[in-house]
Design a protein around this motif. Structure first.
Motif, PDB file in Angstrom:
ATOM      1  N   MET A 186       0.836  -1.365  -0.217  1.00 50.44           N
ATOM      2  CA  MET A 186       0.211  -0.333  -0.204  1.00 50.44           C
ATOM      3  C   MET A 186       0.956   1.922  -0.243  1.00 50.44           C
ATOM      4  O   MET A 186       0.349   1.797  -0.516  1.00 50.44           O
ATOM      5  N   LEU A 187       2.012   0.907   0.489  1.00 54.43           N
ATOM      6  CA  LEU A 187       2.948   2.520   0.926  1.00 54.43           C
ATOM      7  C   LEU A 187       3.731   2.647   0.218  1.00 54.43           C
ATOM      8  O   LEU A 187       3.568   3.453  -0.746  1.00 54.43           O
ATOM      9  N   VAL A 188       4.097   1.811  -1.232  1.00 54.79           N
ATOM     10  CA  VAL A 188       4.909   1.652  -2.240  1.00 54.79           C
ATOM     11  C   VAL A 188       3.860   2.402  -3.135  1.00 54.79           C
ATOM     12  O   VAL A 188       4.465   2.574  -4.012  1.00 54.79           O
ATOM     13  N   GLY A 189       2.837   1.319  -3.186  1.00 54.85           N
ATOM     14  CA  GLY A 189       1.719   1.683  -4.406  1.00 54.85           C
ATOM     15  C   GLY A 189       1.402   3.263  -4.353  1.00 54.85           C
ATOM     16  O   GLY A 189       1.348   4.248  -5.309  1.00 54.85           O
ATOM     17  N   MET A 190       1.540   3.843  -3.217  1.00 49.79           N
ATOM     18  CA  MET A 190       0.563   5.026  -2.900  1.00 49.79           C
ATOM     19  C   MET A 190       2.093   5.738  -3.555  1.00 49.79           C
ATOM     20  O   MET A 190       2.293   7.477  -3.599  1.00 49.79           O
ATOM     21  N   SER A 191       3.292   5.770  -3.053  1.00 48.33           N
ATOM     22  CA  SER A 191       4.786   6.273  -3.298  1.00 48.33           C
ATOM     23  C   SER A 191       4.286   6.779  -4.870  1.00 48.33           C
ATOM     24  O   SER A 191       5.695   7.770  -4.986  1.00 48.33           O
ATOM     25  N   LEU A 192       4.499   6.071  -5.768  1.00 44.97           N
ATOM     26  CA  LEU A 192       4.165   6.322  -6.501  1.00 44.97           C
ATOM     27  C   LEU A 192       3.582   6.627  -7.773  1.00 44.97           C
ATOM     28  O   LEU A 192       3.206   7.680  -8.822  1.00 44.97           O
ATOM     29  N   ARG A 193       2.808   7.652  -6.788  1.00 42.51           N
ATOM     30  CA  ARG A 193       1.767   8.167  -7.475  1.00 42.51           C
ATOM     31  C   ARG A 193       1.320   8.245  -8.651  1.00 42.51           C
ATOM     32  O   ARG A 193       1.704   9.239  -9.136  1.00 42.51           O
ATOM     33  N   LYS A 194       0.963   7.024  -8.987  1.00 44.42           N
ATOM     34  CA  LYS A 194       0.093   7.072 -10.221  1.00 44.42           C
ATOM     35  C   LYS A 194      -1.252   6.490 -10.175  1.00 44.42           C
ATOM     36  O   LYS A 194      -1.367   5.695  -9.648  1.00 44.42           O
ATOM     37  N   ALA A 195      -1.472   6.883 -11.484  1.00 46.07           N
ATOM     38  CA  ALA A 195      -3.519   6.802 -11.392  1.00 46.07           C
ATOM     39  C   ALA A 195      -3.576   5.033 -11.771  1.00 46.07           C
ATOM     40  O   ALA A 195      -4.634   4.559 -10.928  1.00 46.07           O
ATOM     41  N   LYS A 196      -2.711   4.037 -11.535  1.00 50.70           N
ATOM     42  CA  LYS A 196      -2.472   3.147 -12.193  1.00 50.70           C
ATOM     43  C   LYS A 196      -0.830   2.550 -12.460  1.00 50.70           C
ATOM     44  O   LYS A 196      -0.398   3.398 -12.784  1.00 50.70           O
ATOM     45  N   PHE A 197      -0.209   1.287 -11.655  1.00 48.25           N
ATOM     46  CA  PHE A 197       0.692   1.042 -11.606  1.00 48.25           C
ATOM     47  C   PHE A 197       0.635  -0.811 -12.046  1.00 48.25           C
ATOM     48  O   PHE A 197      -0.447  -1.167 -11.728  1.00 48.25           O
ATOM     49  N   SER A 198       2.167  -0.613 -12.595  1.00 48.91           N
ATOM     50  CA  SER A 198       2.154  -2.018 -11.984  1.00 48.91           C
ATOM     51  C   SER A 198       3.580  -2.787 -11.077  1.00 48.91           C
ATOM     52  O   SER A 198       3.787  -2.037 -10.570  1.00 48.91           O
ATOM     53  N   ILE A 199       3.801  -4.109 -10.892  1.00 44.73           N
ATOM     54  CA  ILE A 199       4.226  -4.770 -10.125  1.00 44.73           C
ATOM     55  C   ILE A 199       4.799  -5.278 -10.348  1.00 44.73           C
ATOM     56  O   ILE A 199       4.694  -6.236 -11.357  1.00 44.73           O
ATOM     57  N   VAL A 200       6.751  -5.144 -10.851  1.00 43.92           N
ATOM     58  CA  VAL A 200       7.550  -5.579 -10.902  1.00 43.92           C
ATOM     59  C   VAL A 200       8.414  -5.608  -9.928  1.00 43.92           C
ATOM     60  O   VAL A 200       9.348  -5.769  -9.517  1.00 43.92           O
ATOM     61  N   PRO A 201       8.229  -7.658  -9.882  1.00 45.55           N
ATOM     62  CA  PRO A 201       9.147  -7.852  -8.508  1.00 45.55           C
ATOM     63  C   PRO A 201      10.340  -7.979  -8.794  1.00 45.55           C
ATOM     64  O   PRO A 201      11.314  -7.153  -7.049  1.00 45.55           O
ATOM     65  N   ARG A 254      -8.578   2.122  -5.108  1.00 45.51           N
ATOM     66  CA  ARG A 254      -9.815   2.629  -4.862  1.00 45.51           C
ATOM     67  C   ARG A 254     -10.174   3.707  -4.719  1.00 45.51           C
ATOM     68  O   ARG A 254      -9.397   4.304  -3.559  1.00 45.51           O
ATOM     69  N   GLN A 255     -11.342   4.295  -4.383  1.00 46.57           N
ATOM     70  CA  GLN A 255     -11.127   6.076  -3.617  1.00 46.57           C
ATOM     71  C   GLN A 255     -11.866   5.044  -2.234  1.00 46.57           C
ATOM     72  O   GLN A 255     -12.471   3.990  -1.555  1.00 46.57           O
ATOM     73  N   PRO A 256     -11.325   6.104  -1.221  1.00 49.71           N
ATOM     74  CA  PRO A 256     -10.939   7.314  -1.439  1.00 49.71           C
ATOM     75  C   PRO A 256      -9.137   6.874  -1.418  1.00 49.71           C
ATOM     76  O   PRO A 256      -8.152   8.302  -0.866  1.00 49.71           O
ATOM     77  N   TYR A 257      -8.688   5.746  -2.453  1.00 51.31           N
ATOM     78  CA  TYR A 257      -7.112   5.794  -1.776  1.00 51.31           C
ATOM     79  C   TYR A 257      -6.651   5.771  -2.786  1.00 51.31           C
ATOM     80  O   TYR A 257      -5.012   5.838  -2.565  1.00 51.31           O
ATOM     81  N   ASN A 258      -7.123   6.461  -3.675  1.00 52.97           N
ATOM     82  CA  ASN A 258      -6.399   6.855  -4.594  1.00 52.97           C
ATOM     83  C   ASN A 258      -6.227   8.434  -5.302  1.00 52.97           C
ATOM     84  O   ASN A 258      -6.219   8.540  -6.137  1.00 52.97           O
ATOM     85  N   LEU A 259      -5.791   8.925  -4.016  1.00 55.35           N
ATOM     86  CA  LEU A 259      -5.583  10.927  -4.084  1.00 55.35           C
ATOM     87  C   LEU A 259      -4.244  10.915  -4.339  1.00 55.35           C
ATOM     88  O   LEU A 259      -4.122  12.119  -4.485  1.00 55.35           O
ATOM     89  N   ASN A 260      -3.285   9.905  -4.153  1.00 51.78           N
ATOM     90  CA  ASN A 260      -2.117  10.466  -4.952  1.00 51.78           C
ATOM     91  C   ASN A 260      -1.604  10.381  -6.601  1.00 51.78           C
ATOM     92  O   ASN A 260      -1.652   8.737  -6.861  1.00 51.78           O
ATOM     93  N   VAL A 261      -1.958  11.519  -7.275  1.00 50.09           N
ATOM     94  CA  VAL A 261      -1.768  11.618  -8.818  1.00 50.09           C
ATOM     95  C   VAL A 261      -0.798  12.264  -9.809  1.00 50.09           C
ATOM     96  O   VAL A 261      -1.037  13.342  -8.700  1.00 50.09           O
ATOM     97  N   ASN A 262       0.089  11.854  -9.731  1.00 49.44           N
ATOM     98  CA  ASN A 262       1.211  13.163 -10.456  1.00 49.44           C
ATOM     99  C   ASN A 262       0.294  14.075 -11.132  1.00 49.44           C
ATOM    100  O   ASN A 262      -0.590  13.515 -12.139  1.00 49.44           O
ATOM    101  N   LYS A 263       1.520  14.798 -11.533  1.00 43.13           N
ATOM    102  CA  LYS A 263       0.536  15.671 -12.321  1.00 43.13           C
ATOM    103  C   LYS A 263       0.032  15.688 -14.089  1.00 43.13           C
ATOM    104  O   LYS A 263      -0.400  15.814 -14.746  1.00 43.13           O
TER     105      LYS A 263
END
Length: 312
Positions: A186-201, A254-263
């Motif tokens: 969760m913290l890693v995904g939020m730090s990416l600040r992207k609307a959608k993201f992949s997980i690359v192990p 999902r909302q409200p956890y999708n608030l971190n989106v870059n410019k």
């Protein structure tokens, strides 16, 4: 943050506050009108100074086996919103808030102190005793021990890029419902600040110091908790398939956890839906980061001899 004088309990047999009640009280004291907690990306992934940008895991990877310490740290980040960025409370308060101890006989101090010691060793906080109370001061999230300052959110100064953890994380009970792998992802995904993201192990193991097994469990837990969704797939070039093509899943909060989106994602309107226009590198451009070949997917894909990607 300064301590309020607490009234003496009227009876030694009084029932202590629950964990939820204690956290609610602490969050209200923070006086954060936007009801979110800013956390620098450096806590998850830091950078080294120099002519070449070098990325390295942040202190988060050192807490993977110390879930209660992380829980306490996130609460400290939430409560310390101004002044000298400190909070002074009884050990019993932190024991209840973290779920570590509900004792009122003084034994909570020893139980909680082990978690504070870990955070102190990582130079994420400073501690000092004030009678029966403990004063905790948060330091810069990168683990350098530098004094804390408010992040500016500048996109050009990497040390000041931050993401936000909403109060709903505690109010929805995710601090208790989620296991440590899910909290880390969760913290890693939020730090990416992207609307959608992949997980690359393989990449995440290098960049964030998080094992593949932890990532896999974390994603599965977040999907099950319905904080995360599978929203799309992306194609990439790889040396692992006969055609040189691969596909991996894209995720979105999902909302409200999708608030971190870059410019860039905000302006392009990438809100978790498929992006129709593929990226094409300009002529003469070279690859800066190569994508690792192997990825884990919740869906299994195969590549046929004619180059088409099929779901098994």
């Amino acid at each position: 943050m300064t301590r309020r004088s607490a009234p003496r309990a009227t009876s030694t047999n009084e029932v202590p506050l629950t964990q939820a009640e204690t956290i609610e009280w602490l969050l209200k004291r923070s006086r954060r009108t936007n009801r979110t907690v800013p956390i620098r990306r450096a806590f998850v992934q830091d950078t080294e100074d120099g002519p070449i940008l070098r990325q390295k895991p942040g202190p988060l990877c050192q807490l993977v086996r110390h879930e209660r310490a992380l829980d306490l740290l996130l609460l400290v980040y939430a409560v310390t919103s101004g002044g000298d960025f400190s909070v002074t409370e009884r050990a019993e308060t932190w024991g209840r808030a973290s779920g570590l101890s509900f004792a009122t006989d003084g034994s909570a101090s020893a139980t909680v102190s082990r978690q504070w010691r870990k955070l102190d060793d990582l130079r994420l906080i400073q501690r000092s005793s004030e009678g029966r109370f403990l004063r905790v001061t948060k330091l810069l999230e990168d683990g350098t021990g530098a004094p804390y300052t408010r992040p500016t959110g500048s996109e050009t100064t990497r040390k000041d890029v931050y993401f936000q953890l909403p109060f709903r994380y505690w109010e929805d009970g995710f601090h208790d419902r989620l296991k440590m792998p899910a909290k880390v992802v969760m913290l890693v995904g939020m730090s990416l600040r992207k609307a959608k993201f992949s997980i690359v192990p393989e990449a995440y193991e290098r960049w964030y110091g998080i094992s593949k097994a932890t990532l896999r469990r974390g994603v599965d837990q977040l999907l099950k908790a319905q904080m995360l969704d599978e929203v799309d797939e992306e194609h990439f070039i790889t040396g692992e398939t006969p055609t040189g093509r691969g596909t991996r899943t894209l995720y979105a909060f999902r909302q409200p956890y999708n608030l971190n989106v870059n410019k860039t994602d905000r302006e392009s309107g990438r809100n978790g839906k498929s992006v129709e226009e593929p990226f094409t590198a300009p002529a003469g451009a070279r690859t800066v980061f190569s994508q690792p070949a192997s990825v884990f997917l919740r869906r299994v894909w195969s590549v046929s001899t004619d180059g088409t990607v099929q779901r098994d």
